[in-house]
Design an enzyme around this catalytic site. Structure first.
Site, PDB file in Angstrom:
ATOM      1  N   CYS A   1       0.892  -1.163   0.070  1.00 10.07           N
ATOM      2  CA  CYS A   1       0.173   0.070  -0.027  1.00 10.07           C
ATOM      3  C   CYS A   1       0.811   1.280   0.035  1.00 10.07           C
ATOM      4  CB  CYS A   1      -1.000  -0.073   1.359  1.00 10.07           C
ATOM      5  SG  CYS A   1      -2.355   1.070   0.970  1.00 10.07           S
TER       6      CYS A   1
ATOM      7  N   HIS B   1      -3.798  -5.506   1.052  1.00  8.52           N
ATOM      8  CA  HIS B   1      -3.460  -5.805   2.283  1.00  8.52           C
ATOM      9  C   HIS B   1      -3.111  -7.297   2.366  1.00  8.52           C
ATOM     10  CE1 HIS B   1      -2.602  -1.949   4.349  1.00  8.52           C
ATOM     11  NE2 HIS B   1      -3.610  -1.424   3.238  1.00  8.52           N
TER      12      HIS B   1
ATOM     13  N   ASP C   1       2.714 -13.871  31.706  1.00  5.38           N
ATOM     14  CA  ASP C   1       3.976 -13.281  31.470  1.00  5.38           C
ATOM     15  C   ASP C   1       4.766 -13.448  32.469  1.00  5.38           C
ATOM     16  OD1 ASP C   1       2.487 -12.435  29.445  1.00  5.38           O
ATOM     17  OD2 ASP C   1       2.493 -10.315  30.123  1.00  5.38           O
TER      18      ASP C   1
END
Ligand code: XMP
Length: 517
Positions: free
Chosen positions: A84, A171, A229
């Site tokens: 793009c 895309h 995490d």
């Protein structure tokens, strides 16, 4: 160990899809990083990327001040794919022409593949693709040929196979371009020659080596919360340096029913970590006494956490030379802080130990800073972390303090914990826990009238909240079965004295938030 790892460099021109491009590339088992659009070609050359992708972006290439790429980029001999805005920019910088002002095209289109294309080799003659652009290419640069077009865009794909420069107007990274991955695959494997050998097992091996080299003979302090995490970071560092990892679990008294015990049992038992636990529930309650404003509550919990953590860290440092502090920073934090021009190792103050490393002269260890959230989960699995931790819903740092609305009291926490256990237990038994992104109960600061047996009751109300979402920025309320909700309401009212009414929150985000405070 294999040789140098392949790595794609994505230059970010501001598209909302840039991170999605990175995720698609990594899904194809090629490592990639994102850098600012203006990264000089000399710096790119030093990184020795396997290939470069120029992202899309909201700007117009011919607007004064629009982000540019270093033209030297196209002479490095490294394959480049412009998407793009990235395509228009490359074309313009190489002597092509871009015209603006036409109608903005947003939505599905059909790509017709024509000519001898290297890039579209894995696509059919006609493919559905997703467009989102205002400007269009009116003349391709010398050496390029047009190999794809749509009804409204003649130059939708351009390529110069000799220089290995490629541009596409659509895309490939969004799921509305169903064969986008096939195109990326061609670029990565056939054009760039990437091997596709980046797996969590290979990442783990590398990361363990990196942590070992960084920590040397030092000792790493790691706050463990039981969230994904911190759990994954702790297991990884433990694998690297063994018991020179010092995990610290602060029980703030604001966790769910049984949670502190489960975390301790799993990490000290199953995973063999020497976790130190600090029981600080009373202190947190003291600090929260009389506080009713949601942001003040967050602040009180955050500050108390830092105080407790620092005190423990100081003690540990006094008797054992703590040299490092582990931090569960993820890649999106790194990109965001780099994009904003700030330092790349920003600490998330709202639920981490801001300022501690500098004050105590601890060096940060951030073994997850190259990963996206879903990759952290995959890494957790590679480390043998149980599914109950890997697939756990997010839980806010201030914990139940923001789910007991108004002032937080021991009694309120107790009621909430029992009601919350009923709801989550029912979800798990129905096999629906993994179908929702987050589910919890909120204790409301209101009483309502009810009837229990022959007697009138006047007791508290809880709200059930369950949402579906990908990114937690927007969310929808989960359409849980009515029968399940009825059973949960019944269970709570019958087994938790002090609650006589249950409501279900059907607000989406926006305009609501996921949490109530
Ligand atoms: P909201 O309520 O803003 O929540 O829609 C979005 C996500 O963030 C979590 N959340 C927090 N996490 N500290 C955290 O660590 C906080 O203060 C906090 N507030 C909200 C929330 O649970 C949801 O997953």
């Amino acid at each position: 160990m294999p040789g140098r790892r392949d790595s794609i460099l994505i230059l970010d021109f501001g598209s909302q899809y840039t991170q999605l491009i990175a995720r698609r590339v990594r899904e194809l088992q090629v490592f990639c990083t994102i850098a600012p659009s203006a990264t000089p070609a000399a710096q790119v050359a030093q990184l020795r990327p396997t290939g470069v992708i120029l992202s899309g972006g909201p700007d117009s290439v011919y607007r004064h001040g629009a982000p540019q790429a270093d033209p030297g980029l196209f002479h490095l001999g490294v394959p480049v794919l412009g998407i793009c805005y990235g395509m228009q920019l490359m074309a313009r910088q190489l002597g092509g022409e871009v015209e603006g002002g036409g109608q903005r095209e947003y939505g599905p289109a059909r790509l017709k593949v024509g000519g001898r294309s290297g890039l579209l080799a894995r696509l059919g003659d006609e493919e559905p693709v997703w467009m989102s652009h205002g400007d269009r290419l009116t003349r391709e640069p010398e050496g390029f040929q047009v190999t794809g077009s749509t009804g409204s865009v003649e130059r939708a794909v351009i390529e110069d196979g000799r220089r290995r420069l490629y541009g596409i107007q659509f895309h490939p990274e969004v799921h509305h371009t169903p064969n986008g991955s096939a195109l990326l695959r061609t670029f990565l494997f056939d054009i760039c020659g990437a091997r596709g050998d980046w797996t969590m097992a290979s990442f783990l091996e590398e990361a363990v080596g990196r942590v070992r080299r960084q920590v040397g003979g030092g000792r790493v302090l790691c706050g463990l919360s039981g969230g994904v995490d911190s759990s994954v970071a702790a297991l990884l560092i433990h694998r690297a340096v063994g018991d020179r990892l010092v995990p610290l679990f602060v029980d703030n008294g604001l966790l769910r029913q049984g949670e502190a015990d489960e975390v301790m049992a799993a990490f000290t038992g199953r995973y063999g970590l020497q976790v130190r636990k600090v029981d600080a529930g009373d202190l947190f309650l003291e600090r929260l006494a009389g506080v009713t404003d949601p942001e003040d509550k967050r602040k009180a919990v955050g500050e108390t956490f830092i105080r407790v953590f620092e005190e423990q860290a100081r003690r540990l440092q006094a008797d054992g030379e703590i040299t490092h502090l582990a931090q569960g920073t993820l890649y999106p934090d790194v990109i965001e802080s780099a994009g904003a021009g700030g330092p790349s190792a920003v600490i998330k103050t709202h639920h981490n130990v801001g300022g501690l490393p500098a004050r105590m002269q601890l060096e940060l260890v951030e073994p997850l800073r190259e990963l996206f959230k879903d990759e952290v989960r995959a890494l957790g699995r590679a480390l043998g972390l149980a599914e109950e931790f890997v697939g756990r819903h997010p839980f806010p740092g201030p914990g139940l303090a923001v789910r007991v609305l108004g002032e937080v009291t021991r009694e309120g926490l107790d009621l909430l914990r029992r009601a919350d256990a009923c709801f989550l237990g029912a979800l798990r038994r129905a096999g629906l826990y993994d179908e929702v992104a987050q589910a919890f109960v909120v204790l409301l600061p209101v009483r309502s009238v009810g009837v229990m047996g022959d007697a009138r009751s006047y007791e508290q109300v809880v709200a059930l909240r369950a949402v579906t979402t990908q990114d937690y920025m927007t969310a929808d309320w989960a359409r849980l079965p009515g029968d399940l909700l009825a059973a949960v309401a019944n269970d709570i009212v019958n087994t938790v004295p002090g609650i006589n009414r249950v409501v279900y929150d059907i607000t989406s985000k926006p305009p609501g938030t996921i949490e109530w405070e």
